[in-house]
Scaffold this active site. Structure first.
Site, PDB file in Angstrom:
ATOM      1  N   ASP A  12       0.874  -1.170   0.000  1.00  0.00           N
ATOM      2  CA  ASP A  12       0.000   0.000   0.000  1.00  0.00           C
ATOM      3  C   ASP A  12       0.908   1.215   0.000  1.00  0.00           C
ATOM      4  O   ASP A  12       1.733   1.372   0.911  1.00  0.00           O
ATOM      5  CB  ASP A  12      -0.877   0.027   1.264  1.00  0.00           C
ATOM      6  CG  ASP A  12      -1.955  -1.056   1.227  1.00  0.00           C
ATOM      7  OD1 ASP A  12      -2.119  -1.697   0.183  1.00  0.00           O
ATOM      8  OD2 ASP A  12      -2.622  -1.260   2.255  1.00  0.00           O
ATOM      9  N   ASP A 131     -13.952  -5.160  -2.792  1.00  0.00           N
ATOM     10  CA  ASP A 131     -13.894  -5.090  -1.334  1.00  0.00           C
ATOM     11  C   ASP A 131     -15.251  -5.529  -0.810  1.00  0.00           C
ATOM     12  O   ASP A 131     -16.254  -4.841  -1.031  1.00  0.00           O
ATOM     13  CB  ASP A 131     -13.607  -3.655  -0.872  1.00  0.00           C
ATOM     14  CG  ASP A 131     -12.205  -3.198  -1.266  1.00  0.00           C
ATOM     15  OD1 ASP A 131     -11.374  -4.065  -1.600  1.00  0.00           O
ATOM     16  OD2 ASP A 131     -11.956  -1.977  -1.245  1.00  0.00           O
TER      17      ASP A 131
END
Lengths: 257, 219
Positions: A12, A131
């Site tokens: 990330d 997600d």
């Protein structure tokens, strides 16, 4: 002799630095993306995924630069996701050296974008990131819904239906993250993973919740995933990618050693 | 100075092919110039030529023909220049492909490009994902300078939904298994082609590019 299951470390990246949060908040600094990508490559990572979580578009150029630097030194597939909204965003990342592009929120707002992207660049480079969060109560049949904005916004869309639709629109792979598990270290949502893997003909990458090496094995064996993605267990030196692969090989899973 | 032309017909990520060749050249300590180009004269003048490719075959062939690269490929191959086709750049060397409802290709090799989907259906293989994506083992079927220092059954990175089937099985340089055994490498005279992506296959892939730079196109 057959196809190996893949281990994909995920970075990330925020403003050019690797960070890792727990359930998308509480962000910790984990280092320089180019240096970390090189280390994972040496350790035997099968691919590397970068998720750009930079909030402002100004800093997107930083990500392009990171991808360029990594692509000049690391010769394994690179996936870049986060904030990809236009065909031009995709082209920039591919030109910088990315092989696959992850599309998440933009697919929800405009599903045809996936179609357009797949037609333009080929399904092989379009990964739809989903997600999902469980929305069914304990006594109900399992049901997962997709969320956007790093897991904050519900959409009312069923995760399985969505995965099928995205493959129809040209997604060549699904990156599936359980929002309930992300950053918790208690393992993948195996029911979610196997439900999606059974529902679509394309490879599925399981993500969200890895804390132990056994979780990777479960993601492949019970979750029926084609690849497993993890971040924090690798960033903070708990395990190397090589140790993870050896553990999977010992459990009878075919990996590239 | 060795020049390598990577044929640019506007499809896909040529950056990684060029970077991998540059990297391989550094490891050989040779002076190599990599040209990403569709300029006919530059391709014809190059010491080595690579035809890469990703995406759908009809778009690829459309651009190859529009840019006149089809004739140039035939010419450099006839001239004996070491030639490497990669992924769709391999498939383009066959006569035609089932992709996009049938697409005419370059016909360098007699044979066809088939889809995994239809073969899986014929063979009742139901649990294999398409595309064939990831690291698979590559069984070397012939001795070839391109396999120098690469161990038999080394893993290379693949991503494709169609596979080649040459008429003459003697030309198969390598095979892999995905439900069934299929051709992943072709070789004839100065032409070599791989279904996998050497530029994404780490050490083994860089070695293959190094071998290509060292190869004079003869067996």
């Amino acid at each position: 002799m057959s196809l190996a299951k893949r281990i994909i470390p995920c970075l990330d990246v925020k403003d050019g630095r690797v960070v890792k949060g727990v359930q998308f908040v509480d962000i910790r600094d984990a280092g320089d993306p180019v240096e970390i990508a090189r280390r994972y490559d040496l350790e035997g990572a099968d691919e590397i995924t970068f998720l750009d979580i930079t909030a402002t578009s100004d800093n997107r150029d930083t990500m392009v630069h990171v991808v360029e630097q990594v692509a000049g030194q690391v010769f394994i597939p690179l996936t870049v996701g986060g904030g990809i909204r236009t065909v031009e965003d995709i082209r920039r990342m591919l030109n910088a050296g990315a092989d696959k592009i992850g599309i998440n929120s933009a697919a929800v707002f405009n599903p045809k974008f996936v179609k357009e992207a797949a037609e333009k660049f080929g399904s092989q480079c379009i990964v739809v990131a989903i997600d999902a969060k469980k929305v069914s109560a304990k006594n109900e049949p399992d049901k997962w819904e997709i969320f956007t904005h790093g897991g904050r916004k519900p959409t009312g869309i069923d995760a399985i239906d969505w995965a099928i639709k995205m493959v129809d629109y040209g997604a060549g792979e699904i990156l599936l993250t359980s929002m309930d598990r992300d950053g918790t270290k208690i393992g993948f949502d195996l029911e979610l993973t196997s439900a999606i893997s059974d529902a679509v003909p394309v490879p599925v990458i399981a993500s969200g919740g890895v804390g132990k090496l056994e979780h990777l094995v479960a993601g492949i064996k019970q979750g029926k995933a084609d690849a497993v993605l993890a971040a924090s267990i690798f960033h903070f030196g708990e395990f190397t990618v090589g140790e993870a692969k050896q553990h999977m090989a010992d459990a009878g899973i075919e990996v590239r050693l | 100075m060795t020049t390598v032309a990577v044929i640019d017909y506007g499809m896909g990520n040529l950056h990684s092919v060029a970077k991998a060749i540059e990297h391989a050249s550094e490891s050989l300590q040779t002076n190599t110039q990599v040209l990403v180009t569709h300029d006919h004269d530059r391709i014809l003048a190059a010491d080595h030529v690579v035809l890469p490719g990703v995406g759908a075959i009809r778009d690829c062939m459309g651009e190859i023909n529009r840019l006149g690269v089809d004739k140039i490929v035939h010419q450099v191959i006839a001239a004996g220049t070491p030639f490497l086709g990669v992924c769709v750049g391999m498939q383009a060397l066959l006569e035609n492909s089932d992709e996009n409802d049938g697409t005419e290709c370059l016909g360098i090799f007699n044979g066809h490009v088939h889809s995994f989907a239809s073969t899986f259906k014929e063979q009742s293989l139901t649990d294999l994902k398409i595309p064939h994506m990831g690291w698979n083992q590559v069984k070397q079927r012939i001795d070839h300078p391109m396999w120098h220092n690469i161990s038999d059954c080394a893993r290379f990175y693949f991503v494709h939904s169609y596979y080649t089937q040459p008429d003459d099985t003697q030309l198969i340089a390598a095979t892999s298994e995905y439900g069934f055994e299929f051709c992943v490498g072709l070789a004839r005279d100065n032409v070599f082609a791989t279904q996998f992506h050497p530029e994404k296959s780490q050490h083994a892939g860089l070695q293959l590019y190094a071998n290509f730079l060292s190869w004079n196109g003869k067996l």
